[in-house]
Enzyme design. Structure first.
Site, mmCIF file in Angstrom:
data_model
loop_
_atom_site.group_PDB
_atom_site.id
_atom_site.type_symbol
_atom_site.label_atom_id
_atom_site.label_comp_id
_atom_site.label_asym_id
_atom_site.label_seq_id
_atom_site.Cartn_x
_atom_site.Cartn_y
_atom_site.Cartn_z
ATOM 1 C CB SER A 108 -0.753 -0.104 1.372
ATOM 2 O OG SER A 108 -1.579 1.208 1.523
ATOM 3 C CE1 TYR B 213 -4.037 -2.860 5.696
ATOM 4 C CE2 TYR B 213 -3.558 -0.554 5.351
ATOM 5 C CZ TYR B 213 -3.750 -1.710 4.816
ATOM 6 O OH TYR B 213 -3.679 -1.927 3.347
ATOM 7 C CE LYS C 164 -1.604 -4.576 3.664
ATOM 8 N NZ LYS C 164 -1.991 -6.099 2.784
HETATM 9 P P1 NAD Z 1 -10.991 -6.879 1.463
HETATM 10 O O1 NAD Z 1 -11.051 -6.786 2.683
HETATM 11 O O2 NAD Z 1 -12.309 -6.748 0.466
HETATM 12 O O3 NAD Z 1 -10.313 -8.406 0.867
HETATM 13 C C1 NAD Z 1 -9.413 -8.967 1.664
HETATM 14 C C2 NAD Z 1 -9.922 -10.313 1.923
HETATM 15 O O4 NAD Z 1 -9.082 -11.164 2.552
HETATM 16 C C3 NAD Z 1 -11.494 -10.531 2.422
HETATM 17 O O5 NAD Z 1 -12.222 -11.343 1.750
HETATM 18 C C4 NAD Z 1 -11.144 -11.261 3.836
HETATM 19 O O6 NAD Z 1 -12.049 -11.794 4.173
HETATM 20 C C5 NAD Z 1 -9.740 -11.988 3.541
HETATM 21 N N1 NAD Z 1 -8.825 -12.309 4.806
HETATM 22 C C6 NAD Z 1 -8.528 -11.508 5.614
HETATM 23 N N2 NAD Z 1 -7.831 -12.213 6.660
HETATM 24 C C7 NAD Z 1 -7.913 -13.393 6.185
HETATM 25 C C8 NAD Z 1 -7.199 -14.340 6.596
HETATM 26 N N3 NAD Z 1 -6.487 -14.653 7.943
HETATM 27 N N4 NAD Z 1 -7.401 -15.517 6.125
HETATM 28 C C9 NAD Z 1 -8.139 -15.699 4.779
HETATM 29 N N5 NAD Z 1 -8.863 -14.643 4.361
HETATM 30 C C10 NAD Z 1 -8.626 -13.378 4.947
HETATM 31 O O7 NAD Z 1 -9.939 -5.802 0.794
HETATM 32 P P2 NAD Z 1 -9.411 -5.303 -0.676
HETATM 33 O O8 NAD Z 1 -9.752 -4.078 -0.688
HETATM 34 O O9 NAD Z 1 -9.630 -6.120 -1.507
HETATM 35 O O10 NAD Z 1 -7.919 -5.395 -0.180
HETATM 36 C C11 NAD Z 1 -6.873 -6.563 -0.762
HETATM 37 C C12 NAD Z 1 -5.611 -6.250 -0.189
HETATM 38 O O11 NAD Z 1 -5.108 -5.134 -0.747
HETATM 39 C C13 NAD Z 1 -5.527 -6.091 1.353
HETATM 40 O O12 NAD Z 1 -4.296 -7.018 1.680
HETATM 41 C C14 NAD Z 1 -5.408 -4.684 1.545
HETATM 42 O O13 NAD Z 1 -4.610 -4.402 2.887
HETATM 43 C C15 NAD Z 1 -4.696 -4.264 0.392
HETATM 44 N N6 NAD Z 1 -4.704 -2.888 0.037
HETATM 45 C C16 NAD Z 1 -5.899 -2.492 -0.356
HETATM 46 C C17 NAD Z 1 -6.322 -1.088 -0.634
HETATM 47 C C18 NAD Z 1 -7.757 -0.434 -0.563
HETATM 48 O O14 NAD Z 1 -7.773 0.767 -0.581
HETATM 49 N N7 NAD Z 1 -8.789 -1.472 -0.924
HETATM 50 C C19 NAD Z 1 -5.151 -0.086 -0.718
HETATM 51 C C20 NAD Z 1 -4.026 -0.743 -0.696
HETATM 52 C C21 NAD Z 1 -3.802 -2.153 -0.027
HETATM 53 C C1 WQD Z 2 -9.482 9.851 0.526
HETATM 54 C C2 WQD Z 2 -9.512 11.248 0.950
HETATM 55 C C3 WQD Z 2 -9.897 12.163 3.107
HETATM 56 C C4 WQD Z 2 -13.796 9.969 3.582
HETATM 57 C C5 WQD Z 2 -6.941 4.742 2.986
HETATM 58 C C6 WQD Z 2 -5.930 4.323 4.162
HETATM 59 C C7 WQD Z 2 -4.822 3.645 3.252
HETATM 60 C C8 WQD Z 2 -5.333 2.858 1.840
HETATM 61 C C9 WQD Z 2 -6.349 3.360 1.224
HETATM 62 C C10 WQD Z 2 -5.223 0.512 2.190
HETATM 63 C C11 WQD Z 2 -8.734 11.743 2.018
HETATM 64 C C12 WQD Z 2 -11.182 12.389 2.177
HETATM 65 C C13 WQD Z 2 -12.490 10.565 3.230
HETATM 66 C C14 WQD Z 2 -14.859 10.666 4.070
HETATM 67 C C15 WQD Z 2 -13.402 12.701 3.030
HETATM 68 N N1 WQD Z 2 -5.895 1.555 2.328
HETATM 69 N N2 WQD Z 2 -12.418 11.589 2.923
HETATM 70 N N3 WQD Z 2 -14.713 12.135 3.688
HETATM 71 O O1 WQD Z 2 -7.138 8.256 3.380
HETATM 72 O O2 WQD Z 2 -6.229 7.992 1.153
HETATM 73 O O3 WQD Z 2 -6.261 5.920 2.430
HETATM 74 O O4 WQD Z 2 -7.875 4.219 2.290
HETATM 75 O O5 WQD Z 2 -3.849 0.315 2.070
HETATM 76 O O6 WQD Z 2 -3.954 2.918 3.868
HETATM 77 O O7 WQD Z 2 -5.566 5.165 4.895
HETATM 78 O O8 WQD Z 2 -8.385 7.165 1.542
HETATM 79 O O9 WQD Z 2 -10.603 7.037 0.892
HETATM 80 O O10 WQD Z 2 -10.194 7.313 3.043
HETATM 81 O O11 WQD Z 2 -9.603 9.327 1.815
HETATM 82 O O12 WQD Z 2 -13.177 13.912 2.803
HETATM 83 O O13 WQD Z 2 -15.829 10.387 4.397
HETATM 84 O O14 WQD Z 2 -10.889 11.495 0.945
HETATM 85 O O15 WQD Z 2 -9.648 12.923 4.082
HETATM 86 O O16 WQD Z 2 -8.521 13.291 1.821
HETATM 87 P P1 WQD Z 2 -7.068 7.396 2.364
HETATM 88 P P2 WQD Z 2 -9.894 7.743 1.754
#
Ligand code: NAD
Ligand code: WQD
Length: 332
Positions: free
Chosen positions: A124, A148, A152
């Site tokens: 991330s 979190y 990562k």
């Molecule tokens: P998500 O929560 O929709 O998907 C994650 C999945 O992992 C879920 O289905 C959950 O049930 C499963 N899971 C969690 N712990 C588990 C375990 N111990 N064993 C088996 N399954 C398990 O999240 P997502 O948005 O699809 O994200 C996928 C990955 O990408 C995550 O690792 C997240 O940290 C990373 N990521 C997401 C974002 C984002 O904004 N969505 C941004 C950066 C990184």
């Molecule tokens: C985006 C922008 C908020 C909600 C988070 C995690 C990061 C990553 C992705 C996994 C910011 C603003 C948000 C609201 C708002 N996940 N906002 N009103 O903060 O960039 O990242 O999700 O790795 O770890 O921290 O994403 O979508 O929460 O926010 O004004 O109700 O929207 O302040 O500027 P962010 P976000």
């Protein structure tokens, strides 16, 4: 090729399964459904008209995970499974470290035991320190501000060290910026349980009337309109980055790290207005104070992914808003 997709029932994992099946890969999903539902697996099959193997298994259960590895010969693992809610990680740090680190360590043990040599890891942009200059290149300073993010950071380090020791492993760390949007069918998408933390799902739920208004967290940042700027990337573009990473892992050894973003920023108000305009809906919103822990800007430099992986995000903010809304309207 057979790919193990951990977390394949989740938001990004389910979209990845669709792309992999359509490209002819065999797919095995391991997910404990902690933050997803079996409906996503049904949705993947409906979209692709293809089958996959699903195990409702927790990665932290090493004995159960061993059985999965004993039943298949995996060419590559895409490791999405993890807990991802930042505020929850602050309230329950042990749960986050336990889940995200143990899951990753158990996978590494299985890779060693069953000689699986390729793994792609969902990292991330949150692993970058907030005092870097923008846009962020992969060699920017690392550090996190919440459990979190640290989980990562630590998983990256575990995988980097494992790759260095194994010699014949290919580890690809993909640092996602802000994934949004949904599959164009509207069948799968992001469906957070409880009140969404993230902007796009909150906007979509507000458009449905679930919330009264979107709270804009701060309009006094040093950005063009004062609201926070992020690098939003369509989930299907993000998925394409994983397919590029599979190809890269076939030909490389050691650890590669890549940003997956567009390189273009959008402010909170720009996202709200794009959603309104694209979908012909009104999004009530008002300005609130800054959210603790937020930065003004987070923007990827996508050059390395473009040059080395051949990856380029194609979809626009309008595509992201349109597809999010199509999915939201279909979601009960
Ligand atoms: P998500 O929560 O929709 O998907 C994650 C999945 O992992 C879920 O289905 C959950 O049930 C499963 N899971 C969690 N712990 C588990 C375990 N111990 N064993 C088996 N399954 C398990 O999240 P997502 O948005 O699809 O994200 C996928 C990955 O990408 C995550 O690792 C997240 O940290 C990373 N990521 C997401 C974002 C984002 O904004 N969505 C941004 C950066 C990184
Ligand atoms: C985006 C922008 C908020 C909600 C988070 C995690 C990061 C990553 C992705 C996994 C910011 C603003 C948000 C609201 C708002 N996940 N906002 N009103 O903060 O960039 O990242 O999700 O790795 O770890 O921290 O994403 O979508 O929460 O926010 O004004 O109700 O929207 O302040 O500027 P962010 P976000």
């Amino acid at each position: 090729m057979t790919i193990l997709v951990t977390g394949g029932a989740g938001y990004i994992g389910s979209h990845t399964c669709v792309e992999l099946l359509e490209k002819g890969y065999s797919v095995v999903v391991v997910d404990n459904l902690a933050n997803s539902s079996i409906n996503a697996i049904e949705g993947i099959k409906k979209i692709t008209q293809k089958d996959l193997t699903f195990y409702k298994t927790d990665l932290c259960d090493k004995a159960e995970l061993d059985k999965v590895f004993a039943e298949h010969e995996f060419d590559c693992i895409i490791h999405f499974a993890g807990l991802k809610a930042v505020p929850e990680s602050v309230a329950m740090p042990i749960k986050y470290y336990q889940n995200n680190l143990t899951g990753t360590l158990n996978l590494c043990s299985m890779m060693k035991k069953y000689d699986v040599r390729q793994i792609i890891f969902s990292s991330s942009a949150t692993v970058y320190r907030s005092d870097n200059t923008m846009p962020l290149t992969e060699d920017a300073h690392l550090g996190a501000t919440n459990p979190y993010g640290w989980s990562k950071f630590m998983c990256e380090q575990i995988l980097r060290d494992a790759a260095a020791a194994a010699k014949n492993w290919a580890v690809v760390l993909l640092r996602y910026f802000n994934p949004v949007g949904a599959h164009s069918s509207g069948i799968i998408g992001e469906n957070p349980s409880g009140i969404p933390n993230n902007l796009m799902p909150f906007i979509a739920q507000t458009a449905r009337g679930i919330h009264k208004e979107v709270r804009v967290f701060g309009n006094d940042y040093d950005t063009p309109d004062g609201t926070g700027v992020r690098d939003y990337i369509h989930v299907t573009d993000l998925v394409h980055g994983h397919v590029c990473a599979i190809d890269y892992a076939q030909e490389h050894r050691g650890c590669g790290v890549f940003n997956l973003g567009t390189g273009k920023g959008a402010s909170v108000l720009e996202v709200i207005h794009a959603f309104e305009k694209t979908n012909g809906v009104e999004i009530p919103h008002s300005i609130f104070g800054r959210r603790p822990g937020d930065n003004a800007i987070a923007l990827a430099d996508p050059t390395k992914a473009m040059q080395v992986l051949g990856f380029k995000a194609e979809k626009t903010l309008e595509d992201m808003c349109k597809d999010t809304w199509r999915f939201q309207k279909r979601t009960p």
